[in-house]
Design a protein around this motif. Structure first.
Motif, PDB file in Angstrom:
ATOM      1  N   ILE A 197       2.751  -3.712   3.862  1.00 24.03           N
ATOM      2  CA  ILE A 197       4.156  -3.364   3.472  1.00 24.03           C
ATOM      3  C   ILE A 197       4.048  -1.913   2.753  1.00 24.03           C
ATOM      4  O   ILE A 197       3.011  -1.659   2.066  1.00 24.03           O
ATOM      5  N   SER A 198       4.903  -1.226   3.058  1.00 24.74           N
ATOM      6  CA  SER A 198       4.737   0.313   2.298  1.00 24.74           C
ATOM      7  C   SER A 198       5.405   0.109   0.827  1.00 24.74           C
ATOM      8  O   SER A 198       6.280  -0.599   0.512  1.00 24.74           O
ATOM      9  N   PHE A 199       4.673   0.659  -0.049  1.00 21.40           N
ATOM     10  CA  PHE A 199       4.829   0.618  -1.547  1.00 21.40           C
ATOM     11  C   PHE A 199       4.565   2.188  -1.970  1.00 21.40           C
ATOM     12  O   PHE A 199       3.547   2.266  -2.493  1.00 21.40           O
ATOM     13  N   ASN A 200       5.599   2.988  -2.136  1.00 23.05           N
ATOM     14  CA  ASN A 200       5.427   4.260  -2.596  1.00 23.05           C
ATOM     15  C   ASN A 200       6.411   4.853  -3.430  1.00 23.05           C
ATOM     16  O   ASN A 200       7.167   4.082  -4.046  1.00 23.05           O
ATOM     17  N   LYS A 201       6.214   6.111  -4.009  1.00 25.48           N
ATOM     18  CA  LYS A 201       7.231   6.626  -5.202  1.00 25.48           C
ATOM     19  C   LYS A 201       8.795   6.557  -4.621  1.00 25.48           C
ATOM     20  O   LYS A 201       9.516   6.673  -5.592  1.00 25.48           O
ATOM     21  N   CYS A 242       0.696  -1.234   0.015  1.00 21.05           N
ATOM     22  CA  CYS A 242       0.222  -0.035   0.035  1.00 21.05           C
ATOM     23  C   CYS A 242       0.862   1.356   0.163  1.00 21.05           C
ATOM     24  O   CYS A 242       2.068   1.205   0.417  1.00 21.05           O
ATOM     25  N   GLU A 243       0.293   2.233  -0.563  1.00 20.18           N
ATOM     26  CA  GLU A 243       1.177   3.706  -0.624  1.00 20.18           C
ATOM     27  C   GLU A 243       1.355   4.282   0.568  1.00 20.18           C
ATOM     28  O   GLU A 243       2.204   4.641   1.075  1.00 20.18           O
ATOM     29  N   ASN A 244       0.162   4.008   1.543  1.00 17.84           N
ATOM     30  CA  ASN A 244       0.393   4.524   2.906  1.00 17.84           C
ATOM     31  C   ASN A 244      -0.253   3.421   3.960  1.00 17.84           C
ATOM     32  O   ASN A 244      -1.289   3.343   3.841  1.00 17.84           O
ATOM     33  N   ILE A 245       0.568   3.142   4.641  1.00 16.36           N
ATOM     34  CA  ILE A 245       0.055   2.019   5.605  1.00 16.36           C
ATOM     35  C   ILE A 245      -0.750   2.587   6.763  1.00 16.36           C
ATOM     36  O   ILE A 245      -1.954   1.890   6.922  1.00 16.36           O
ATOM     37  N   PRO A 291      -5.395   1.681  -8.482  1.00 13.56           N
ATOM     38  CA  PRO A 291      -4.029   1.885  -8.372  1.00 13.56           C
ATOM     39  C   PRO A 291      -3.189   2.124  -9.520  1.00 13.56           C
ATOM     40  O   PRO A 291      -3.952   1.822 -10.689  1.00 13.56           O
ATOM     41  N   VAL A 292      -1.900   2.579  -9.769  1.00 17.41           N
ATOM     42  CA  VAL A 292      -1.282   3.171 -10.708  1.00 17.41           C
ATOM     43  C   VAL A 292      -1.577   4.405 -11.531  1.00 17.41           C
ATOM     44  O   VAL A 292      -0.955   5.058 -12.190  1.00 17.41           O
ATOM     45  N   ILE A 293      -2.948   4.681 -11.482  1.00 20.00           N
ATOM     46  CA  ILE A 293      -3.332   6.048 -12.227  1.00 20.00           C
ATOM     47  C   ILE A 293      -2.864   7.038 -11.161  1.00 20.00           C
ATOM     48  O   ILE A 293      -3.433   7.448 -10.139  1.00 20.00           O
ATOM     49  N   ASN A 294      -1.700   7.500 -11.735  1.00 21.66           N
ATOM     50  CA  ASN A 294      -0.986   8.714 -10.985  1.00 21.66           C
ATOM     51  C   ASN A 294      -0.299   8.106  -9.678  1.00 21.66           C
ATOM     52  O   ASN A 294      -0.268   9.192  -8.653  1.00 21.66           O
ATOM     53  N   ASP A 295      -0.496   7.000  -9.459  1.00 16.17           N
ATOM     54  CA  ASP A 295       0.091   6.477  -8.257  1.00 16.17           C
ATOM     55  C   ASP A 295       1.162   5.398  -8.579  1.00 16.17           C
ATOM     56  O   ASP A 295       1.472   4.943  -9.661  1.00 16.17           O
ATOM     57  N   PRO A 296       2.085   4.946  -7.788  1.00 11.65           N
ATOM     58  CA  PRO A 296       3.197   3.932  -7.883  1.00 11.65           C
ATOM     59  C   PRO A 296       2.512   2.616  -8.290  1.00 11.65           C
ATOM     60  O   PRO A 296       1.432   2.332  -7.930  1.00 11.65           O
ATOM     61  N   GLY A 297       3.467   1.831  -9.006  1.00 13.57           N
ATOM     62  CA  GLY A 297       2.563   0.516  -9.392  1.00 13.57           C
ATOM     63  C   GLY A 297       3.388   0.118 -10.694  1.00 13.57           C
ATOM     64  O   GLY A 297       3.306  -1.054 -11.088  1.00 13.57           O
ATOM     65  N   TYR A 298       3.535   1.032 -11.897  1.00 14.10           N
ATOM     66  CA  TYR A 298       3.697   0.641 -12.987  1.00 14.10           C
ATOM     67  C   TYR A 298       5.041  -0.218 -12.838  1.00 14.10           C
ATOM     68  O   TYR A 298       5.188  -1.221 -13.863  1.00 14.10           O
ATOM     69  N   LEU A 299       6.065   0.042 -12.284  1.00  9.47           N
ATOM     70  CA  LEU A 299       7.400  -0.745 -12.605  1.00  9.47           C
ATOM     71  C   LEU A 299       7.048  -2.255 -11.858  1.00  9.47           C
ATOM     72  O   LEU A 299       7.470  -3.191 -12.702  1.00  9.47           O
ATOM     73  N   LEU A 300       6.223  -2.443 -11.021  1.00 10.50           N
ATOM     74  CA  LEU A 300       5.976  -3.711 -10.534  1.00 10.50           C
ATOM     75  C   LEU A 300       5.214  -4.325 -11.459  1.00 10.50           C
ATOM     76  O   LEU A 300       5.664  -5.529 -11.849  1.00 10.50           O
TER      77      LEU A 300
END
Length: 285
Positions: A59-63, A39-42, A92-101
């Motif tokens: 787990i934290s997953f952010n930019k 998640c972007e913010n736990i 998710p991914v729309i203007n948020d992290p996740g593209y690389l994953l």
């Protein structure tokens, strides 16, 4: 033939953009059953999980840590773990992290399961009253004025409906820039606080919206905005008949341009603005 390796699954799970009731049963079931929630913010995601009595590993997953965490999650997926990817709100991914994953999942033939759900841009578009047959999503407009103006100017003749996100801090400046770079009469829609108690959707010409929003700070001081701009429409070509042209020419030989246009339009019962455009072009030759 199995298209995927014997690996885990990455679930892309949309979450509410304001109203918690908008989450789907499938999303709740997925968040409950996966091994890990990225998640972007736990703290933010914990509010959602506690509301629905869900306990899981977050787990934290952010930019800031996306590259490092993508590698970590890929290792987990390769070992057969199931992971849910969520952002603070929306898809998710729309203007948020996740593209690389997600890109790495494709490279390693790891199964990806996207769930349908909330998206502010699409939700606002559906209520905009502006054509949605063809549209383009431009994300957040640049914060720097010159860059923002350059982008808007480059899109002034974009025929598709345009969707942007904008913060409450720049919304007035952005509407002003839309007026200057695209036109004061271009139809736009401002959608703010979508799905929340103070939801607001306002539709009008750009210059009217600017005046309206300035009247009350409550119309711009909360939340993020979805800005939807009607696509460019080619001006309709008006055919001026030879008969009308002859009338205008005769009158113009003895009268002023303004008087000639006015009388010709009355004689032939036509729009004087269209005739005036023709007259101006004729005078310029």
């Amino acid at each position: 033939m199995n298209l995927f390796n014997n690996t885990g699954i990455l679930y892309i799970v949309p979450t509410p953009i304001g109203n918690l009731s908008d989450i789907t049963y499938r999303a709740l079931k997925t968040l409950q059953e996966v091994d890990i929630i990225a998640c972007e913010n736990i703290q933010h995601t914990n509010i959602l999980l506690k509301h629905f009595n869900i306990k899981n590993i977050l787990i934290s997953f952010n930019k800031n840590n996306e590259i490092e965490q993508s590698s970590y999650l890929i290792k987990k997926l390769k070992k057969g773990k199931t992971i849910a990817l969520v952002s603070n709100a929306g898809t998710p991914v729309i203007n948020d992290p996740g593209y690389l994953l997600i890109k790495q999942c494709h490279i390693f033939n790891i199964k990806i399961v996207p769930l349908p759900g909330p998206c502010a841009a699409i939700t606002a578009l559906s209520a905009s009253g502006i054509s949605s047959d063809r549209f383009c999503y431009e994300g957040f407009l640049p914060s720097k004025k010159k860059t923002r103006c350059d982008l808007l100017y480059s899109l002034r003749k974009e025929k598709r409906t345009m969707i942007f996100y904008e913060s409450k801090y720049r919304i007035i400046d952005t509407i002003t820039d839309i007026i200057n770079e695209i036109g004061k009469n271009r139809h736009i829609v401002i959608a703010r606080e979508i799905t929340k108690k103070w939801e607001m959707i306002y539709s009008n010409k750009a210059e009217i919206i600017l005046s309206w929003i300035k009247e009350d700070q409550n119309r711009y001081n909360k939340g993020e905005n979805v800005v939807i701009i009607d696509g460019y429409q080619e001006p309709k070509k008006v055919n001026i008949s030879e008969n009308i042209k002859n009338t205008f020419s005769i009158l113009r030989s003895v009268l002023s341009l303004k008087q000639s246009v006015l009388l010709t339009s009355k004689i032939h019962k036509m729009n004087k603005n269209n005739l005036y455009k023709y007259a101006i072009k004729k005078e310029e030759k």
